[in-house]
Design a protein around this motif. Sequence first.
Motif, short mmCIF file in Angstrom:
data_model
loop_
_atom_site.label_atom_id
_atom_site.label_comp_id
_atom_site.label_asym_id
_atom_site.label_seq_id
_atom_site.Cartn_x
_atom_site.Cartn_y
_atom_site.Cartn_z
N PRO A 128 0.67 -1.07 -0.02
CA PRO A 128 0.37 0.19 -0.32
C PRO A 128 0.71 1.44 0.04
O PRO A 128 0.55 2.00 -0.60
CB PRO A 128 -0.64 0.09 1.60
N ILE A 131 2.40 1.72 -3.25
CA ILE A 131 1.35 2.12 -4.60
C ILE A 131 1.34 3.28 -4.96
O ILE A 131 0.92 4.64 -5.00
CB ILE A 131 -0.38 1.48 -4.07
N VAL A 132 1.16 4.18 -2.83
CA VAL A 132 0.97 5.20 -2.45
C VAL A 132 1.79 6.77 -2.98
O VAL A 132 1.57 7.55 -3.87
CB VAL A 132 0.96 5.94 -0.99
N ALA A 135 1.75 6.36 -7.03
CA ALA A 135 0.92 7.12 -7.84
C ALA A 135 1.58 8.48 -8.20
O ALA A 135 1.10 8.88 -8.98
CB ALA A 135 -0.58 6.88 -7.16
N TYR A 136 2.30 8.82 -6.55
CA TYR A 136 2.10 10.22 -6.78
C TYR A 136 3.66 10.24 -7.53
O TYR A 136 3.85 11.37 -8.66
CB TYR A 136 3.38 10.98 -5.72
N ARG B 288 -5.84 8.65 -10.44
CA ARG B 288 -5.11 9.58 -9.48
C ARG B 288 -6.56 10.10 -7.90
O ARG B 288 -6.46 10.45 -8.06
CB ARG B 288 -4.85 10.58 -10.26
N TYR B 290 -5.98 10.31 -5.10
CA TYR B 290 -5.00 10.44 -3.93
C TYR B 290 -5.44 9.77 -2.56
O TYR B 290 -4.79 9.03 -2.29
CB TYR B 290 -4.06 11.20 -3.96
N LEU B 293 -5.96 6.48 -2.05
CA LEU B 293 -4.87 5.54 -1.29
C LEU B 293 -4.36 5.67 -0.48
O LEU B 293 -4.22 4.69 0.40
CB LEU B 293 -4.24 5.61 -2.83
N GLN B 294 -4.42 7.30 -0.07
CA GLN B 294 -3.78 7.22 1.25
C GLN B 294 -4.55 6.86 2.26
O GLN B 294 -4.38 6.13 3.62
CB GLN B 294 -3.91 8.67 1.37
#
Lengths: 280, 326
Positions: A128, A131-132, A135-136, B288, B290, B293-294
């Motif tokens: 996880p 992934i974070v 993704a950024y 996307r 975010y 995801l976080q």
Amino acid sequence: MRAALTVFNKIGFLRENKTAFTGFVILSFFIFIATFAPFITPYDPWKHGKPFFPPSWEHLLGTNDVGQDIFSELIHSTKISLFVGFFAAFVSMVVGTLIGLISGYSRGKLDEIMMGFTDVFLLIPGLPLMIVLAAYLSPSIWNIIFVIGILWWTTTARVVRSRVLQVREMAFVETCRALGASDMYILFRHVLPNTLHVIFAKFVLTVAGAMLAEASLSFLGLGDPMQKSWGTMLHYAFSRGGFINNMWWWYLPPGICIALSVLGFVLLGYALEKQQRFLS
Amino acid sequence: MVKVAIQYITRKFCRYILSFFIIITLNFFIPRLMPGDPFINILGEEFYYADPELVEGLKAKYGLNKPLHEQYIAYLINLAHCNWGYSFHYMQPVFDVIALRLKWTLLLLMPSIVLGTIIGMIAGSIAGWRNKSKLDIGVTSTFLLIYSMPHYWLAMLFVLIFAFHLNLFPLGGICSGESEGLEGLIDILWHMGLPVLVLTLFNASYKHLIMRNSVVQVLEEDFIVTARAKGLKDRAILFKHVLKNALLPLVTIVALDFGFMVSGTLLVEIVFSWNGMGTLIYDAVIARDYPILQGCFLITAVCVLVANFLADIGYAILDPRVRGER
């Protein structure tokens, strides 16, 4: 010292140990393919053609959604998959070794803080967070290497530290200190060389983990779109209808390649770790 | 006696609280330090198309126009009140979206961990006890091969074999719809079959390798030689001496492995279009989104922390040295 020498004396080790030999053969095979990929591929893996061809003599594993030859893709991907695995493991090896060395050698408060920090990192669920981060960051293989590398060092740090704790009590280190050698000198000239075999075994296992991590990230669509790896092949096979339409020739081969190459690293890594327990 | 155990647990508890704070802080700084527009990083890419009034409201709520330390305090307060951000993709608060999905992920995760641990323990003990026999080599190499596969790929392979060709299981999803009550429960169990099987195999493969190693190591200890010399039967040695000593490390392994299993479950869910956190993350990566995801990272981290804390308590109960008996 004897243990350090055996790292460079691989040939005898491979001849005696069946597990290590199997791993070595598998890895040699993949490294050979990766090195000579441009000469083996029948087609340019990026060239578009007729899409969704089933396997035939012309296209051994058929073609994908934009008509690229899957067999050529598979061969070509070997390079990137191994490259990412090696480099990510290298980054985590450097980080883990430094932390382990300093922590084990200094002991006391610094050791406690660093190991506490390592324990926290060990608890963080890897995928996880990867992934974070991925993704950024913009999708590129260097970012993938960075993301895996900075999260995969914890076990290396712990193993290196416990070995350093052993080595620093050895008589010759004591002698060095009595002769007035500096900490840096002792650390890098004596402690590190005697820890190399531990680091090497861990490195080989880390490559396996890193390759699986790369495959997972790429499968989620976080891979580099400008590069082909087995993980990105699986991503496209899954997201562009290869899986739903049961085109096994598209999604089975990359998985087999990942499983075999990871198995190669795991076999070699376990054999190396077992041999150490024998020696130390 | 009890005092030692309580001390031990309090010490562990403080550690986990500290770990939790580090993880929260990490979660706070990641979007603010990453390249790109911090507003996009915090609110997700789709906030551009959203109602500007809503966006302004959110900025005020999370203190996004204020200096960093005030943002941090606002962030902590919001976390405590279950305000984990807002997903413009779902037009819902992140916490609500995740809370709905989490239970489905746990439904796959829990049985797989229990079954996998049991199978791995039994297979590992037998393989370690009959070290280097044909059975050991066969079972251990099979598990090693499974261990080397990407989780999601084995799931794809199983769908191909068991769902597509043999028609034993559905291709994916959680349930077929209409049915309710007992029938609905059976339907869900039927849909769970394949994903749980895949995850169980992975978990078993890992536990098998650990258990086998552990048993092989215990067998080399001096007290086993003594037990043999005393003329104890093989079975007595295995159950009284070997397993008792080999099992204890496994408690910690089960907890540490929890995070790894969560990751595996997330990926396997995607293949089975199982409506849990894995598919949520998959969609969030594409959009996307975010905040989602976080939030997913945070919730899995909390689950892993809780699992490890429970394991520590279990360890304190099982290990006489921690309990304070000597």
